[in-house]
Design an enzyme around this catalytic site. Structure first.
Site, PDB file in Angstrom:
ATOM      1  NE  ARG A 214      -1.227   1.529   3.693  1.00 45.28           N
ATOM      2  CZ  ARG A 214      -1.350   1.536   5.018  1.00 45.28           C
ATOM      3  NH1 ARG A 214      -2.537   1.327   5.575  1.00 45.28           N
ATOM      4  NH2 ARG A 214      -0.300   1.739   5.796  1.00 45.28           N
ATOM      5  NE  ARG A 227      10.565   4.957   4.631  1.00 41.45           N
ATOM      6  CZ  ARG A 227       9.588   4.715   5.505  1.00 41.45           C
ATOM      7  NH1 ARG A 227       9.838   4.002   6.576  1.00 41.45           N
ATOM      8  NH2 ARG A 227       8.368   5.157   5.295  1.00 41.45           N
ATOM      9  CG  PHE A 287      -5.806  -6.602  20.714  1.00 35.29           C
ATOM     10  CD1 PHE A 287      -5.581  -5.249  20.786  1.00 35.29           C
ATOM     11  CD2 PHE A 287      -4.724  -7.437  20.499  1.00 35.29           C
ATOM     12  CE1 PHE A 287      -4.307  -4.727  20.659  1.00 35.29           C
ATOM     13  CE2 PHE A 287      -3.445  -6.943  20.371  1.00 35.29           C
ATOM     14  CZ  PHE A 287      -3.234  -5.572  20.455  1.00 35.29           C
TER      15      PHE A 287
END
Length: 419
Positions: A214, A227, A287
């Site tokens: 992405r 990078r 979570f």
């Protein structure tokens, strides 16, 4: 909360968005009174509101450990990400970072915005770390040491092969999965399967590969130095230089390269579902299933498969920001309560991705095989009946409904402002 136009186009998003907004506001008020814990939770809200929301479900000891673990790794990642730091200065910091978490006098100025504040006031994180139980401390120290060493290795080495790609993702995300599993075990909340280390790592690879795919444009345009995490073994088939993929004249090859990387990431989905199915604690399950860790950093499971579906065959990855709309994120958070919901979400997004596969793509057959394997796995659980799809809406508004929604929104916003 999301643009009015988007909400009108996707009216099913409105209630989950409002619900998430209120939950975030509630979480932001639950700041501990102690200065070091107050700093940690305030910083968590600043760098990832959705993560700070879901973490509230964990018991206090585990919640504190996960909060500190996140901030330690966020700080470590801030050092790695800052391309202005000279290599001969950065590498020793990364390698020694696991020792700095025991030192309440240590800090290092780098990063920008809220991450600079985190680094400048890292003593608060160290103070909180020193109050954790020994089992939590040992798990955080071990993972920090291994991750710092791995990051240091790839500061001096480019990602050439797919094996390099997997190794890099292991250091920066696979170890996060291992670390979280160690915290769950240290807290006595989970008894994981014998292969938990392998599937924890695979889950981390799935998340990090999604993140790397992405964030192509952001990483390649990084100043003062790009990078580059896409493996040359893959992108070298489509371009002479990785940065060439962002140019419009190379769009066809760029998208083919993108699709091969998405296909590579799909191989980890079975392990992700296996890991989730093994969890027993409902709060830990939610979570792991839902939150975004950091605004633009690690994306967890359902959001990851959704992001891959959005990125696949999408040239916009090379032009700007590609992300799931906020309303869909809110919908996922609102609807994901059981493993059946996770299977449903993976099934929905794999179907969405499958509709985008171009039969002429060089990797189309591999992509379809992996998607069909995911769909079969989800169908074979027998839990997909009587459920509403995450992605079956077409975003086509009804004019009468729009008027009603506008009136409703006006009432809701007036109420929120009054309170």
């Amino acid at each position: 909360m999301g643009s009015l136009g988007t909400m009108l186009r996707y009216p099913d998003d409105i209630y989950p968005l409002l619900k998430m907004k209120r939950a975030i506001e509630k979480a932001e008020k639950q700041i501990p009174p102690e200065p070091h814990w107050g700093f940690c939770y305030s910083m968590l809200h600043k760098v990832s509101r959705s993560f700070s929301l879901v973490i509230q479900q964990l018991n206090t000891d585990l919640r504190n450990a996960v909060c500190v673990f996140y901030l330690v790794l966020r700080a470590l990642d801030t050092v790695e990400d800052d391309t202005s730091i000279p290599t001969d200065e950065k590498v020793p910091i990364l390698i020694a970072f696991h020792r700095h978490i025991y030192n309440t006098d240590w800090h290092y100025s780098c990063g920008t915005k809220e991450y600079k504040v985190l680094m400048d006031q890292f003593h608060h994180v160290a103070a909180a770390f020193l109050e954790l139980e020994k089992g939590y401390q040992e798990a955080i120290e071990e993972i920090t040491k291994r991750m710092g060493a791995g990051m240091a290795k790839f500061i001096c080495q480019e990602v050439e092969t797919v094996d390099d790609y997997d190794e890099y993702c292991h250091y920066v995300a696979g170890l996060v999965g291992l670390g979280l599993s160690k915290l769950f075990l240290a807290g006595g909340s989970e008894v994981l399967t014998p292969d938990w280390e392998a599937i924890s790592n695979s889950m981390g690879l799935f998340l990090q590969k999604t993140n790397i795919i992405r964030d192509y444009l952001e990483d390649i345009n990084e100043i003062p130095k790009s990078r580059m995490f896409w493996p040359r073994e893959i992108w070298g088939k489509y371009a002479d230089k990785l940065e060439d993929l962002k140019y419009e004249e190379n769009s066809t090859k760029s998208v083919q390269c993108l699709n091969e990387l998405v296909t590579n990431a799909l191989m980890h989905i079975e392990d992700c579902l296996k890991y989730m199915a093994a969890l027993r604690d409902p709060s830990i399950f939610r979570f792991c299933a839902i939150p975004q860790v950091g605004e633009g950093n690690i994306i967890i499971l359902i959001m990851a498969i959704g992001t891959l579906a959005l990125c696949y065959n999408n040239v916009q990855v090379f032009r700007g920001v590609v992300k799931l709309r906020r309303g869909l994120t809110a919908k996922v958070i609102d609807r994901t309560k059981t493993m059946a919901d996770v299977y449903g979400a993976f099934y929905d997004f794999s179907c969405m991705l499958k509709t985008k596969v171009d039969k002429n793509d060089p990797n189309a057959s591999i992509t379809l095989n992996r998607l069909e394997a995911v769909q079969k796995l989800c169908i074979d659980t027998g839990v997909l009946n009587n459920r509403k799809s995450y992605v079956d809406d077409k975003g086509q508004p009804n004019n009468v409904f729009i008027i009603m929604v506008v009136i409703l929104l006006a009432i809701v916003f007036a109420y929120l402002r009054a309170n």
